[in-house]
Scaffold this motif. Structure first.
Motif, PDB file in Angstrom:
ATOM      1  N   TYR A 129      -2.846 -22.415  19.795  1.00 11.46           N
ATOM      2  CA  TYR A 129      -4.099 -22.294  19.034  1.00 11.46           C
ATOM      3  C   TYR A 129      -4.833 -21.012  19.438  1.00 11.46           C
ATOM      4  O   TYR A 129      -5.356 -20.280  18.581  1.00 11.46           O
ATOM      5  CB  TYR A 129      -4.967 -23.518  19.296  1.00 11.46           C
ATOM      6  CG  TYR A 129      -6.253 -23.553  18.504  1.00 11.46           C
ATOM      7  CD1 TYR A 129      -6.255 -23.923  17.164  1.00 11.46           C
ATOM      8  CD2 TYR A 129      -7.471 -23.220  19.098  1.00 11.46           C
ATOM      9  CE1 TYR A 129      -7.431 -23.957  16.434  1.00 11.46           C
ATOM     10  CE2 TYR A 129      -8.652 -23.249  18.383  1.00 11.46           C
ATOM     11  CZ  TYR A 129      -8.630 -23.618  17.047  1.00 11.46           C
ATOM     12  OH  TYR A 129      -9.804 -23.644  16.332  1.00 11.46           O
ATOM     13  N   TYR A 130      -4.846 -20.721  20.756  1.00 10.58           N
ATOM     14  CA  TYR A 130      -5.514 -19.505  21.249  1.00 10.58           C
ATOM     15  C   TYR A 130      -4.792 -18.253  20.742  1.00 10.58           C
ATOM     16  O   TYR A 130      -5.431 -17.305  20.254  1.00 10.58           O
ATOM     17  CB  TYR A 130      -5.529 -19.520  22.779  1.00 10.58           C
ATOM     18  CG  TYR A 130      -6.057 -18.246  23.387  1.00 10.58           C
ATOM     19  CD1 TYR A 130      -7.422 -17.994  23.473  1.00 10.58           C
ATOM     20  CD2 TYR A 130      -5.172 -17.271  23.880  1.00 10.58           C
ATOM     21  CE1 TYR A 130      -7.910 -16.819  24.030  1.00 10.58           C
ATOM     22  CE2 TYR A 130      -5.646 -16.096  24.430  1.00 10.58           C
ATOM     23  CZ  TYR A 130      -7.013 -15.872  24.496  1.00 10.58           C
ATOM     24  OH  TYR A 130      -7.479 -14.700  25.039  1.00 10.58           O
TER      25      TYR A 130
ATOM     26  N   ASN B 266      -5.509 -17.696  17.035  1.00 12.68           N
ATOM     27  CA  ASN B 266      -6.859 -17.185  16.768  1.00 12.68           C
ATOM     28  C   ASN B 266      -7.037 -15.733  17.188  1.00 12.68           C
ATOM     29  O   ASN B 266      -7.796 -14.977  16.561  1.00 12.68           O
ATOM     30  CB  ASN B 266      -7.902 -18.048  17.482  1.00 12.68           C
ATOM     31  CG  ASN B 266      -8.103 -19.382  16.793  1.00 12.68           C
ATOM     32  OD1 ASN B 266      -7.755 -19.541  15.624  1.00 12.68           O
ATOM     33  ND2 ASN B 266      -8.660 -20.345  17.509  1.00 12.68           N
ATOM     34  N   GLN B 267      -6.310 -15.324  18.233  1.00 14.20           N
ATOM     35  CA  GLN B 267      -6.460 -13.970  18.750  1.00 14.20           C
ATOM     36  C   GLN B 267      -5.650 -12.940  17.970  1.00 14.20           C
ATOM     37  O   GLN B 267      -6.101 -11.808  17.767  1.00 14.20           O
ATOM     38  CB  GLN B 267      -6.038 -13.926  20.230  1.00 14.20           C
ATOM     39  CG  GLN B 267      -6.978 -14.654  21.168  1.00 14.20           C
ATOM     40  CD  GLN B 267      -8.344 -13.996  21.237  1.00 14.20           C
ATOM     41  OE1 GLN B 267      -8.469 -12.774  21.325  1.00 14.20           O
ATOM     42  NE2 GLN B 267      -9.388 -14.813  21.175  1.00 14.20           N
TER      43      GLN B 267
ATOM     44  N   LEU C  26      -2.921 -25.974  22.913  1.00 16.50           N
ATOM     45  CA  LEU C  26      -4.079 -25.138  23.227  1.00 16.50           C
ATOM     46  C   LEU C  26      -3.699 -23.657  23.306  1.00 16.50           C
ATOM     47  O   LEU C  26      -4.417 -22.793  22.782  1.00 16.50           O
ATOM     48  CB  LEU C  26      -4.705 -25.592  24.552  1.00 16.50           C
ATOM     49  CG  LEU C  26      -5.393 -26.976  24.526  1.00 16.50           C
ATOM     50  CD1 LEU C  26      -5.825 -27.382  25.932  1.00 16.50           C
ATOM     51  CD2 LEU C  26      -6.588 -26.960  23.582  1.00 16.50           C
ATOM     52  N   LEU C  27      -2.566 -23.355  23.956  1.00 18.36           N
ATOM     53  CA  LEU C  27      -2.136 -21.966  24.076  1.00 18.36           C
ATOM     54  C   LEU C  27      -1.743 -21.385  22.714  1.00 18.36           C
ATOM     55  O   LEU C  27      -2.058 -20.233  22.400  1.00 18.36           O
ATOM     56  CB  LEU C  27      -0.960 -21.867  25.053  1.00 18.36           C
ATOM     57  CG  LEU C  27      -1.313 -22.089  26.535  1.00 18.36           C
ATOM     58  CD1 LEU C  27      -0.059 -22.233  27.373  1.00 18.36           C
ATOM     59  CD2 LEU C  27      -2.170 -20.923  27.060  1.00 18.36           C
TER      60      LEU C  27
END
Length: 517
Positions: free
Chosen positions: A464-465, A468-469, A461-462
């Motif tokens: 992936y974040y 994306n950022q 999750l981290l």
């Protein structure tokens, strides 16, 4: 002789593994640039034959030597250690002389019939003297591993690569005017010099402060070592069988995959291309973290063998748990990065992202492969090498069956072959765990399995974040590397929070010991 703890020994092997992989890449680059595709082809044609002969010559003895020396050392039985080394030398040297002669005699036939290129003859003949050199090196490696001293073999590995890189360019440059086969033979001869330098170093370390006088009463020691030979072969033969199953599997893989794709309606050219994407692009990336798990496995065999000789069951469980935890921690990050950045990594390494879908499918399942190596090492250390071999055979049978079933489907094609490989990896790992549960009542604690799931979920999750950022299609190489560094730092924090890295383990490392942690 300096003895390291399990963690210290594994770290030394990991560092040596990293250095040798990097230098091996430089060596391959030198060979490719000097000789071109044709010369590399001749070089690569001869190498698999050499590796097969060396595998047969060594009989899987390094693992057996490591185990038996560790057990004898735990009992302070120096006489038994001498007998183990002497018998092992007698077996490997006898086998190496036989196989060297057979290789030289068979080289003319192999070069014309199997390789269909008579120019392979010279590299095959030139490389044959390495077989007895490598045989003695294997015995000494097993001895040092059994004494839980990983420094000599680690330094020897690095030294071998340095010597090889030093000479390979010189020999190719001198011999290339005589023909491409002479240049390939020169590249092979550099391997012999590197291996010989490595052997000389290990002999020197063996002779320093040694209590064993191998040459004294050598014949009598060997002749009286029938029981010792049986003990060694009880481990080495199943280990050899395991490796032979792997070799045969690798030989049959391209045949079964290509034939299955043909039945699915894929043209020969397309099947070759797809096979290259699977085995040439995807698999090397998936195997990148294995140098860490292999290092842990080498250090694990003598550690568990010593604990077994002292009937320390709790310590055996602890060592297996420790190796699984570290192997999983090293593989989980690689798995997530390969899943989320599949196309980017492939494009960066190969200038092609055509295998991205295969990498995304396979990466999560290969987490099982990263913990498989220490599990297999534990089985070998516990005199359970035979069940480990049968597990491997069952996995290979499943793989080939699944390949024929799935890869012949026009809807799956090469993805069916990828799924079959993943099924093999998962099944063999679970079978290894089942054997350990049955024999020593070992099973990973559910608390630890939960932490593994949390680690993977949180990291995914981290990552992936962060992707994306901060990541776009226009991100350059330096920015991509910085992004990976950030992800690694975040992952290290998670490892500490979830206690995958422990203070008592860090205190075994020189840097943290000096800091007084």
């Amino acid at each position: 002789m300096t003895k390291q703890t399990f963690i210290q020994g594994a770290l030394i092997l990991i560092i040596a593994g990293m250095l040798t992989r990097f230098m091996g890449f430089i060596n391959r680059m030198v060979v490719a640039r000097f000789m071109g595709e044709e010369g590399v082809g001749l070089y690569m044609m001869a190498l698999p034959t050499l590796f097969l002969v060396m595998t047969l010559t060594q009989f899987g003895l390094p693992v057996a030597i490591s185990k038996r020396v560790a057990e004898a050392d735990a009992q302070n039985d120096s006489k038994k250690i001498k007998q183990i080394v002497a018998v092992s030398l007698a077996i490997t040297l006898s086998a190496s002389i036989l196989f060297t002669a057979l290789l030289i005699l068979a080289a003319p036939i192999l070069s014309v019939t199997l390789f269909t290129d008579s120019r392979v003859l010279l590299p095959l003949v030139v490389i044959s003297p390495i077989i007895p050199i490598a045989a003695v090196s294997a015995v000494l490696r097993g001895y040092f591993q059994g004494k839980q001293n990983m420094k000599p073999q680690s330094v020897a590995q690095v030294l071998e690569q340095i010597v090889r890189i030093t000479f390979v360019g010189v020999f190719i440059y001198i011999l290339l005017p005589y023909g491409i086969e002479y240049a390939a033979a020169g590249a092979m001869f550099s391997i012999i010099i590197g291996e010989f330098a490595s052997l000389l170093y290990m002999i020197r370390k063996f002779r320093q402060k040694r209590k064993l006088r191998i040459r004294k009463h050598f014949t009598e020691t060997v002749l009286s070592g029938k029981a010792t030979a049986k003990e060694l072969l009880s481990i080495s033969m199943p280990t050899l069988g395991n490796r032979m199953i792997g070799s045969i599997s690798n030989f049959l893989d391209p045949i079964i995959i290509v034939q299955s794709l043909a039945l699915a309606g894929v043209t020969a050219a397309a099947a070759t291309k797809q096979y290259g994407e699977l085995m040439g692009y995807t698999m090397p990336l998936l195997f990148l973290p294995t140098f860490i798990t292999s290092s842990l496995s080498i250090a694990l065999v003598p550690s568990i063998s010593e604990a077994g000789a002292k009937n320390q069951t709790e310590l055996i469980h602890s060592r297996i748990h420790q190796s699984i935890r570290i192997s999983f921690a090293s593989g989980a990050l690689a798995t997530i990065v390969m899943t989320l950045f599949a196309a980017d990594l492939l494009d960066l390494m190969y200038r092609s992202d055509s295998a991205a879908s295969l990498l995304i499918i396979m990466a999560p399942f290969f987490l099982f492969l990263y913990i498989q190596a220490p599990l297999q090492a534990a089985l070998q250390a516990l005199d359970l090498a035979r069940p480990a071999m049968w597990n491997t055979l069952i996995g290979v049978i499943l793989k080939f069956g699944a390949m024929i079933l799935l890869a012949t489907s026009s809807n799956l094609g090469i993805k069916g072959a990828a799924i079959a490989i993943c099924a093999n990896v998962v099944l063999v790992t679970l079978l290894h765990i089942a054997v350990l549960k049955k024999e020593i009542n070992y099973f990973p604690a559910w608390r630890d399995i939960t932490r593994m799931i949390i680690l993977c979920g949180a990291t995914f999750l981290l990552t992936y974040y962060i992707k994306n950022q901060f990541y776009t299609d226009n991100t350059n190489l330096i920015s991509f590397i910085l992004l990976l560094v950030i992800i690694v730092l975040v992952y290290m924090i998670l490892l500490i929070l979830l206690r995958f890295i422990r203070k008592d383990e860090l205190q075994q490392l020189p840097f943290f010991r000096k800091k007084g942690m």
